[in-house]
Design an enzyme around this catalytic site. Structure first.
Site, PDB file in Angstrom:
ATOM      1  N   LYS A 101      12.955  11.035   2.450  1.00 57.98           N
ATOM      2  CA  LYS A 101      11.703  11.419   1.798  1.00 57.98           C
ATOM      3  C   LYS A 101      11.698  12.937   1.532  1.00 57.98           C
ATOM      4  O   LYS A 101      12.548  13.670   2.055  1.00 57.98           O
ATOM      5  CB  LYS A 101      10.536  11.006   2.701  1.00 57.98           C
ATOM      6  CG  LYS A 101      10.418   9.475   2.876  1.00 57.98           C
ATOM      7  CD  LYS A 101       9.317   9.129   3.870  1.00 57.98           C
ATOM      8  CE  LYS A 101       9.094   7.626   3.944  1.00 57.98           C
ATOM      9  NZ  LYS A 101       8.011   7.285   4.909  1.00 57.98           N
TER      10      LYS A 101
ATOM     11  N   TYR B 151       5.326   1.168  -2.986  1.00 63.24           N
ATOM     12  CA  TYR B 151       4.458   0.928  -1.822  1.00 63.24           C
ATOM     13  C   TYR B 151       3.313  -0.025  -2.147  1.00 63.24           C
ATOM     14  O   TYR B 151       2.248   0.054  -1.539  1.00 63.24           O
ATOM     15  CB  TYR B 151       3.910   2.263  -1.303  1.00 63.24           C
ATOM     16  CG  TYR B 151       4.884   3.039  -0.442  1.00 63.24           C
ATOM     17  CD1 TYR B 151       5.484   2.464   0.685  1.00 63.24           C
ATOM     18  CD2 TYR B 151       5.196   4.372  -0.722  1.00 63.24           C
ATOM     19  CE1 TYR B 151       6.362   3.178   1.486  1.00 63.24           C
ATOM     20  CE2 TYR B 151       6.078   5.096   0.080  1.00 63.24           C
ATOM     21  CZ  TYR B 151       6.651   4.492   1.189  1.00 63.24           C
ATOM     22  OH  TYR B 151       7.510   5.198   1.996  1.00 63.24           O
TER      23      TYR B 151
ATOM     24  N   ASN C 134       7.396  11.348   8.161  1.00 64.23           N
ATOM     25  CA  ASN C 134       8.422  10.695   8.989  1.00 64.23           C
ATOM     26  C   ASN C 134       9.804  10.620   8.328  1.00 64.23           C
ATOM     27  O   ASN C 134      10.651   9.820   8.717  1.00 64.23           O
ATOM     28  CB  ASN C 134       7.928   9.341   9.511  1.00 64.23           C
ATOM     29  CG  ASN C 134       7.637   8.350   8.405  1.00 64.23           C
ATOM     30  OD1 ASN C 134       7.818   8.662   7.226  1.00 64.23           O
ATOM     31  ND2 ASN C 134       7.185   7.162   8.767  1.00 64.23           N
TER      32      ASN C 134
ATOM     33  N   HIS D 103      12.783   6.375   4.755  1.00 60.69           N
ATOM     34  CA  HIS D 103      12.288   5.024   4.456  1.00 60.69           C
ATOM     35  C   HIS D 103      13.416   4.021   4.629  1.00 60.69           C
ATOM     36  O   HIS D 103      14.572   4.317   4.307  1.00 60.69           O
ATOM     37  CB  HIS D 103      11.791   4.946   2.997  1.00 60.69           C
ATOM     38  CG  HIS D 103      11.563   3.526   2.555  1.00 60.69           C
ATOM     39  ND1 HIS D 103      10.386   2.845   2.820  1.00 60.69           N
ATOM     40  CD2 HIS D 103      12.383   2.636   1.935  1.00 60.69           C
ATOM     41  CE1 HIS D 103      10.498   1.610   2.350  1.00 60.69           C
ATOM     42  NE2 HIS D 103      11.695   1.456   1.807  1.00 60.69           N
TER      43      HIS D 103
ATOM     44  N   GLU E  42      13.169  -3.490  -3.686  1.00 67.56           N
ATOM     45  CA  GLU E  42      13.227  -2.024  -3.715  1.00 67.56           C
ATOM     46  C   GLU E  42      14.516  -1.537  -4.389  1.00 67.56           C
ATOM     47  O   GLU E  42      14.490  -0.572  -5.167  1.00 67.56           O
ATOM     48  CB  GLU E  42      13.115  -1.477  -2.286  1.00 67.56           C
ATOM     49  CG  GLU E  42      11.721  -1.694  -1.712  1.00 67.56           C
ATOM     50  CD  GLU E  42      11.611  -1.400  -0.215  1.00 67.56           C
ATOM     51  OE1 GLU E  42      12.608  -0.946   0.399  1.00 67.56           O
ATOM     52  OE2 GLU E  42      10.525  -1.631   0.343  1.00 67.56           O
TER      53      GLU E  42
HETATM   54  P1  IDP Z   1       7.605   2.069   7.492  1.00 69.92           P
HETATM   55  O1  IDP Z   1       7.954   3.255   6.614  1.00 69.92           O
HETATM   56  O2  IDP Z   1       8.059   2.293   8.898  1.00 69.92           O
HETATM   57  O3  IDP Z   1       8.051   0.762   6.908  1.00 69.92           O
HETATM   58  P2  IDP Z   1       4.913   1.347   6.611  1.00 69.92           P
HETATM   59  O4  IDP Z   1       3.862   0.746   7.460  1.00 69.92           O
HETATM   60  O5  IDP Z   1       5.580   0.500   5.583  1.00 69.92           O
HETATM   61  O6  IDP Z   1       6.006   2.016   7.593  1.00 69.92           O
HETATM   62  O7  IDP Z   1       4.273   2.631   5.907  1.00 69.92           O
HETATM   63  C1  IDP Z   1       4.971   3.289   4.879  1.00 69.92           C
HETATM   64  C2  IDP Z   1       4.843   4.764   5.081  1.00 69.92           C
HETATM   65  O8  IDP Z   1       3.474   5.125   4.950  1.00 69.92           O
HETATM   66  C3  IDP Z   1       5.238   5.279   6.464  1.00 69.92           C
HETATM   67  O9  IDP Z   1       6.639   5.452   6.610  1.00 69.92           O
HETATM   68  C4  IDP Z   1       4.489   6.593   6.501  1.00 69.92           C
HETATM   69  O10 IDP Z   1       5.163   7.595   5.714  1.00 69.92           O
HETATM   70  C5  IDP Z   1       3.203   6.235   5.789  1.00 69.92           C
HETATM   71  N1  IDP Z   1       2.157   5.857   6.745  1.00 69.92           N
HETATM   72  C6  IDP Z   1       2.053   4.696   7.418  1.00 69.92           C
HETATM   73  N2  IDP Z   1       0.966   4.693   8.217  1.00 69.92           N
HETATM   74  C7  IDP Z   1       0.384   5.906   8.031  1.00 69.92           C
HETATM   75  C8  IDP Z   1      -0.767   6.528   8.595  1.00 69.92           C
HETATM   76  O11 IDP Z   1      -1.479   5.959   9.419  1.00 69.92           O
HETATM   77  N3  IDP Z   1      -1.039   7.790   8.166  1.00 69.92           N
HETATM   78  C9  IDP Z   1      -0.273   8.442   7.263  1.00 69.92           C
HETATM   79  N4  IDP Z   1       0.821   7.903   6.718  1.00 69.92           N
HETATM   80  C10 IDP Z   1       1.144   6.640   7.092  1.00 69.92           C
HETATM   81 MG    MG Z   2       7.461  -0.197   5.186  1.00 71.22          MG
END
Ligand code: IDP
Ligand code: MG
Length: 179
Positions: A39, A79, A142, A145, A156
Site C-alpha cells: 500500500k 474494496y 497496515n 494487502h 482482484e
Molecule cells: P484485510 O486487509 O486484512 O483483508 P479488511 O477487513 O479486508 O482487512 O479491510 C481492508 C483494509 O481496510 C484493511 O487492510 C485496512 O487498511 C482498512 N481497515 C479495516 N478496518 C479498518 C478500521 O477499522 N479503520 C481503518 N481502516 C480499516
Molecule cells: Mg480484506
C-alpha cells in the site's frame, strides 16, 4: 476432546475447519495465485523490497508486478465488499494517496499462507515475524494487502492485471521447493 479435535485437525492441515471447501493437502494446487499489494504507506516507508523478499524467500513465485497510482474509482471496486463500512471513504483516500506495488504470487496455498505472512488486519494483533507485526502499528496504515480467498484472489487479479501481464514461467527452483 471432541471439541478440541477440529482445531487440532485444522492446525495440522493448515485448513480452516469451518470451510467445507478446504482442499485436502494432496489436492492443493501449486499454481494457486494470490493478489498481494504494498500500500502507499509501505511504498513511502521503503518496505517494497522487504515485503517482496518475504514471498520470494518463502518459495512463492512472482507472476506479475507493477507500480500503479490507482484511482479512487478503481479502489472502490477493489474494496467493494467494504463499501458500507464507516472507514470506507478514508480507506479509499489512503489507498489513492500514492503509488501501490501490485503483485501476483503463485504457489501451494498461496492465498491463505499469504495472509498468514501478512499478519492480522490490526497490526497490534499481528505476531512478530509477520509483515504487519514487524513493520506497522495501526489498522488504517497496515502497509500491505492480501486476497482473503481464492475467489477474491481471482477477482482482484483480473481487476489489477490484464491477462497478458501475468507471466507463466517455471522456476528453476521448483523441484527444490516441491517434492
Ligand atoms: P484485510 O486487509 O486484512 O483483508 P479488511 O477487513 O479486508 O482487512 O479491510 C481492508 C483494509 O481496510 C484493511 O487492510 C485496512 O487498511 C482498512 N481497515 C479495516 N478496518 C479498518 C478500521 O477499522 N479503520 C481503518 N481502516 C480499516
Ligand atoms: Mg480484506
Amino acid at each position: 476432546f471432541s471439541l478440541l479435535l477440529p482445531r487440532v485437525l485444522s492446525e495440522e492441515s493448515h485448513c480452516v475447519s469451518e470451510k467445507a471447501d478446504c482442499p485436502a493437502p494432496h489436492k492443493m494446487s501449486t499454481t494457486e495465485r494470490t493478489f498481494i499489494a504494498v500500500k502507499p504507506d509501505g511504498v513511502h516507508r521503503a518496505l517494497v523490497g522487504e515485503i517482496m523478499a518475504r514471498f520470494e524467500k518463502r518459495g512463492y513465485k512472482l507472476v506479475a508486478l507493477k507500480m500503479v497510482h490507482a484511482t479512487e474509482d478503481h479502489l472502490k471496486v477493489h474494496y467493494q465488499d467494504l463499501k458500507d463500512k464507516p472507514f470506507f471513504a478514508g480507506l479509499v483516500t489512503y489507498m489513492a494517496s500514492g503509488p501501490i506495488v501490485a503483485m501476483v504470487w503463485e504457489g501451494l496455498d498461496a492465498v491463505k499462507t499469504g495472509r498468514v505472512m501478512l499478519g492480522a488486519t490490526n497490526p497490534l494483533a499481528s505476531n512478530p515475524g509477520t509483515i504487519r507485526g514487524d513493520y506497522c502499528i495501526q489498522t488504517g496504515r497496515n502497509i500491505c494487502h492480501g486476497s482473503d480467498s481464492v475467489e477474491s484472489a481471482n477477482r482482484e487479479i483480473a481487476h489489477w492485471f490484464k491477462s497478458d501481464e501475468l507471466v507463466n514461467w517455471t522456476s528453476a527452483a521448483q523441484p527444490w521447493i516441491y517434492e
